[in-house]
Design a protein around this motif. Structure first.
Motif, PDB file in Angstrom:
ATOM      1  N   ALA A 347       0.859  -1.187   0.000  1.00  0.00           N
ATOM      2  CA  ALA A 347       0.000   0.000   0.000  1.00  0.00           C
ATOM      3  C   ALA A 347       0.886   1.224   0.000  1.00  0.00           C
ATOM      4  O   ALA A 347       1.831   1.308   0.792  1.00  0.00           O
ATOM      5  N   SER A 348       0.570   2.174  -0.865  1.00  0.00           N
ATOM      6  CA  SER A 348       1.415   3.352  -0.984  1.00  0.00           C
ATOM      7  C   SER A 348       0.565   4.588  -1.186  1.00  0.00           C
ATOM      8  O   SER A 348      -0.401   4.576  -1.951  1.00  0.00           O
ATOM      9  N   VAL A 380     -10.703   4.836   1.950  1.00  0.00           N
ATOM     10  CA  VAL A 380      -9.899   3.648   2.260  1.00  0.00           C
ATOM     11  C   VAL A 380      -8.484   4.077   2.630  1.00  0.00           C
ATOM     12  O   VAL A 380      -7.831   4.825   1.902  1.00  0.00           O
ATOM     13  N   SER A 381      -8.027   3.590   3.787  1.00  0.00           N
ATOM     14  CA  SER A 381      -6.717   3.961   4.311  1.00  0.00           C
ATOM     15  C   SER A 381      -5.896   2.712   4.555  1.00  0.00           C
ATOM     16  O   SER A 381      -6.333   1.580   4.324  1.00  0.00           O
ATOM     17  N   TYR A 401       4.044   2.307   2.349  1.00  0.00           N
ATOM     18  CA  TYR A 401       4.662   3.629   2.272  1.00  0.00           C
ATOM     19  C   TYR A 401       3.613   4.625   2.724  1.00  0.00           C
ATOM     20  O   TYR A 401       2.561   4.789   2.087  1.00  0.00           O
ATOM     21  N   LEU A 402       3.887   5.301   3.835  1.00  0.00           N
ATOM     22  CA  LEU A 402       2.907   6.200   4.455  1.00  0.00           C
ATOM     23  C   LEU A 402       3.477   7.601   4.563  1.00  0.00           C
ATOM     24  O   LEU A 402       4.658   7.796   4.854  1.00  0.00           O
ATOM     25  N   GLU A 403       2.603   8.575   4.376  1.00  0.00           N
ATOM     26  CA  GLU A 403       2.958   9.969   4.617  1.00  0.00           C
ATOM     27  C   GLU A 403       2.150  10.555   5.768  1.00  0.00           C
ATOM     28  O   GLU A 403       2.499  11.601   6.302  1.00  0.00           O
ATOM     29  N   ILE A 427       7.811   2.283   5.383  1.00  0.00           N
ATOM     30  CA  ILE A 427       8.573   3.520   5.211  1.00  0.00           C
ATOM     31  C   ILE A 427       7.622   4.656   5.513  1.00  0.00           C
ATOM     32  O   ILE A 427       6.516   4.705   4.991  1.00  0.00           O
ATOM     33  N   LYS A 428       8.032   5.563   6.383  1.00  0.00           N
ATOM     34  CA  LYS A 428       7.221   6.743   6.689  1.00  0.00           C
ATOM     35  C   LYS A 428       7.901   7.950   6.080  1.00  0.00           C
ATOM     36  O   LYS A 428       9.017   8.310   6.472  1.00  0.00           O
TER      37      LYS A 428
END
Length: 892
Positions: A347-348, A380-381, A401-403, A427-428
């Motif tokens: 998920a990105s 959707v998260s 990959y999250l922001e 990865i944040k």
């Protein structure tokens, strides 16, 4: 609470459909009447204990009267139709009677549970402690509903009915039960998007190069197994796919609509898809929230429309979704992504990054099970996707990959549960050096968003990595190899230099390049007598053939002191690298320990055994291979950790602490004064240095007689940086010196009171802090204290609350932790005593969320006696914290 549900919230029911929950209003009388008219005689009998309908009709007007502290009615709606109602009525100061009715056609789909969950929150906010209900003994559905809430419940059977009493206080059982229900419901709600039986591309185009054309081409060319349609008013067929003018003309209601139309047209298209019966939307179109507030307002309208029709939505501004399952084979993206089946779900928030990861993953032998580009993630998260992938047997490793986070606390609970069986690598993005909280405490200054994210990931059991390369490397190892049970690694190869580099990299990544036992060395001598070294790293020499390599790897895998094996081989004129790798893979097959291979300077990939199962990941250089094993070892520790049962802390007076802070807030206090601070800490069993607060030199001289010389004298203001103002004086030996220093402090800080304390002997100094983060909730900090606090910046953070075992692990991560263990003759400070203080502070800020910032700096440690000599506590309105058992889509 009377207006909290005026606009309502959306929630996912057990079968994945959506319901809207809101407070009943007078204009709902018609909808409630229709609900009761549709109800069967059996349903009305179970609700009203009567076979007639007159009772129900007389009762209806009471349901729509304005909500207040004595009464509240919630409705469940699907579209504009009322499908459920639940209400409570006060029967005593702490008890409310609860009742509900669900549409016959919608029963056993979780609507009643959702209504009671939300009604319970309204009751808790109104001060109730219990729900009470009377139901017929034969009404097993409602009795099971009440029991399944996970709240403490009592039943009393009498004359064919059951008196039920439900405690509303939330505990671990209720949270776990709610989380289980949510996981099942969320997975069901995303199935039409991730594994649809039919897809319509809205905005499909015959023009090559357009997004609508490329998405349709990918769906067709990648072999999608379901029905596919195009929507374009100017074409009858595109790429051999039937095209219709609008969603209303589609021959079937598609599970999934992929929307690629201009931003101005999106809202109308979403509504049209919903009206046709579409269950999920992937919105590729950009030009919304990423452009500012006007775009965010458009997003809100789109989400409202999607939820009104019961649709989940991915995007907008996203790349699309990919599912390589041979039974699905869906590439609903506008990128040329490989359809290599595998075990990694990705998920990105960045579509471009997702493309790169998927492409590199395919080249390195990592197959993708599913890929979701979340884009602006208005619905959707990552939380939703985690729950969907939790029970997906194809998914072996989850990569994120999250922001940003929607609901960090919920993320932590979900991830912690999943991490017990599946690794999550993240990865944040968006590391920032500046703290987000504009506070004046050391803790607030140190708690940047990034260190709090680290604390969140640690609490959740998420493996944080810094680069895409590290994410893929770890995924290759965790997706194909057994999880190591420890950090002890053996290195074996055919050339000394690369093996030395491998050993250095392993040690640098936190692995133990283990000393081999005499028995293992003896066995290595037997299988490889000409080896240059039989110690770790094991150098088999350049002449080693595949058979010798295999036998040596087998010995190391069987060695009880070894948890993982890293092979490092360089191609030579006498060594066949293909044969060597094949033999390594064959030996690794069936082992309970991981094997990772390095072919120095070779190609990155995998080497399967003869039956193509359990492929051994192959790296081009030893350093990334060692780092990947280290990540796998971290996951082994996470999976092996057994949560300890919560043990209540002794010596805690929560009621007194809450009363003290409430009184301070009522008085308009910002920073607690010295006496308030000391009393609050004492309420939680924390030792505070004796002190006196005085107004002038005469009172100081009198207090000094009680405390005894030598003294510490400081300004008493809670919000002051005393040392920077010159408002701290130590070693005051007599009354003359005391009066002089009191006068100087009063001149430096006009209007301040003076705080006197006996001067403690030097000891190990620590800082313990806490704050309320607006996104992450209460956070605690431990670090080196006193003058070293900012100089060393040796600090560790964790989310509160945490037990003493977790607090002890936090202490152990400090670089200066050896100082507690008697380093170079220093007095020993039991780590358990430090952990106890951390756990108490964590409990305090969790119990009293009005504590915005807290610093205990320094805490002076003499053996097991830890004494707070300076403390500052700021109070503020408590942040609104989502109810942990409340399932609603708005807080994701």
């Amino acid at each position: 609470m009377t207006t909290a549900y005026a606009d309502g919230v959306d929630a996912v029911r057990a079968d994945g459909a959506l319901v809207h929950i809101r407070t009943a209003m007078p204009e709902d009388l018609e909808g409630l009447t229709e609900l009761h008219d549709r109800a069967s005689d059996r349903s009305l009998y179970l609700r009203f204990f009567s076979a007639g309908r007159e009772c129900a009709q007389r009762y209806l007007p009471s349901l729509v009267r304005p909500a207040d502290g004595d009464h509240h009615t919630l409705l469940a709606l699907m579209g504009d139709r009322v499908v459920g109602v639940a209400e409570f009525e006060r029967v005593s100061p702490e008890d409310a009677e609860v009742a509900l009715l669900i549409d016959d056609e919608q029963q056993r789909e979780g609507i009643g549970t959702l209504l009671i969950e939300h009604l319970a929150e309204a009751a808790r906010d109104a001060g109730y402690r219990c729900f009470v209900a009377e139901t017929l003994a034969e009404n097993l559905t409602v009795l099971r509903l009440f029991t399944d809430l996970g709240l403490p419940i009592e039943h009393k059977f009498e004359d064919g009915s059951v008196q039920v009493r439900i405690q509303l206080q939330i505990g671990p059982g209720a949270i776990a039960a709610s989380d289980r229900r949510e996981a099942v419901a969320d997975a069901a709600s995303l199935a039409p998007i991730l594994a649809p039986h039919s897809v319509a591309v809205i905005g499909a185009s015959a023009r090559p190069g357009s997004i609508g054309h490329q998405v349709l081409r990918n769906i067709v060319d990648c072999g999608y197994t379901g029905l596919v349609y195009a929507v374009n008013p100017h074409c009858d067929s595109i790429l051999g796919v039937q095209s219709v003018a609008s969603p209303a003309d589609l021959p079937v209601a598609p599970d999934l609509a992929v929307i690629a139309v201009p931003a101005a047209s999106v809202l109308g298209v979403v509504r049209a898809c919903g009206a046709r019966g579409t269950r999920g939307v992937v919105l590729l179109t950009s030009g919304f929230g990423e452009l500012g507030e006007a775009g965010r307002a458009q997003e809100r309208e789109i989400v409202r429309a999607a939820r009104h029709y019961g649709m989940r939505l991915i995007g907008p501004n996203c790349l699309g979704v990919l599912n390589t399952d041979p039974a699905v084979r869906l590439n609903a993206t506008f990128a040329a992504l490989p359809m290599q089946d595998g075990g990694v779900a990705l998920a990105s928030q960045s579509g471009a990054l997702g493309i790169a990861v998927a492409a590199v993953a395919a080249r390195s032998g990592v197959g993708i099970a599913q890929f979701v580009s979340m884009g602006n993630k208005v619905d959707v998260s990552s939380n939703d996707l985690l729950m969907s992938w939790e029970r997906d047997r194809r998914v072996k490793v989850i990569a994120l990959y999250l922001e940003s986070f929607g609901n960090p606390r919920k993320f932590a609970r979900i991830a912690r549960r999943i991490a017990a069986t599946k690794p999550i690598i993240a990865i944040k993005g968006g590391r920032t050096p500046a703290g987000e909280l504009a506070g004046r405490s050391h803790t607030a200054a140190a708690a940047s968003s990034d260190v709090v994210v680290d604390a969140l990931f640690t609490d959740a059991g998420v493996l944080r990595v810094d680069t895409i390369e590290e994410l893929l490397d770890a995924a290759r190892v965790l997706g194909s190899q057994p999880v190591p049970s420890g950090t002890r690694v053996a290195i074996v190869g055919n050339s000394g230099g690369p093996q030395i580099l491998a050993a250095d990299a392993a040690a640098g990544a936190g692995l133990d390049v283990v000393t081999l036992s005499d028995e293992t060395i003896a066995r290595l001598l037997e299988v490889a007598p000409r080896a240059a070294s039989h110690h770790n790293p094991v150098d088999l020499s350049a002449a080693a053939d595949a058979g010798q390599v295999g036998r040596a790897v087998q010995v190391l895998l069987e060695a009880p002191e070894v948890d993982a094996v890293l092979t490092v081989f360089t191609e030579t004129a006498v060594g066949d690298p293909v044969a060597v790798l094949a033999r390594i893979a064959q030996v690794a097959l069936g082992s309970t320990k991981p094997v990772v291979a390095t072919q120095v300077g070779g190609a990155v990939g995998v080497t399967p055994a003869r039956d193509d199962s359990a492929p051994v990941p192959v790296f081009a250089f030893p350093e990334p291979a060692a780092r990947a094993i280290a990540v796998a070892a971290r996951y082994g520790q996470i999976r092996a950790a057994i949560p300890a049962p919560a043990v209540p802390l002794g010596g805690v007076d929560r009621a007194a602490a809450r009363e003290l802070v409430a009184a301070a807030r009522d008085d308009g206090t910002d920073w607690l004064d010295a006496d308030q601070t000391a009393r609050l800490l004492i309420h939680y069993g924390i030792t505070v240095c004796p002190q006196r607060v005085v107004g002038d030199a005469d009172a100081a001289a009198a207090a000094a007689i009680e405390l005894g010389y030598p003294l510490v004298v400081k300004a008493a203001g809670g919000g002051l940086h005393k040392s920077e103002l010159g408002a701290v004086r130590v070693g005051i030996a007599d009354e003359r010196e005391l009066r002089t220093n009191v006068a100087e402090i009063a001149a430096a800080v006009p209007g301040t009171d003076i705080l006197l304390q006996p001067m403690l002997a030097p000891g190990t100094e620590l800082i313990v802090g806490a704050l309320q983060d607006q996104r992450f909730g209460p956070v605690v900090m431990i670090g080196a204290g006193g003058v070293l606090s900012d100089l060393l910046a040796d600090r560790q953070f964790a989310l509160a609350p945490l037990d003493e075992a977790a607090a002890a692990r936090l202490v152990g991560r400090l670089r200066t932790a050896p100082l507690l263990d008697g380093y170079r003759g220093r007095p020993v400070v039991p780590r358990a005593a430090v952990a106890d203080v951390i756990a108490r502070i964590a409990q305090l800020v969790d119990d009293v969320p009005e504590i915005a910032e807290l610093d205990l700096n320094p805490i002076i440690c003499h053996g097991s006696t830890l004494t707070v000599v300076d403390a500052r506590i700021r109070v503020a309105p408590a942040p609104r914290v989502p109810d942990p058992v409340l399932r609603q889509m708005a807080d994701r």
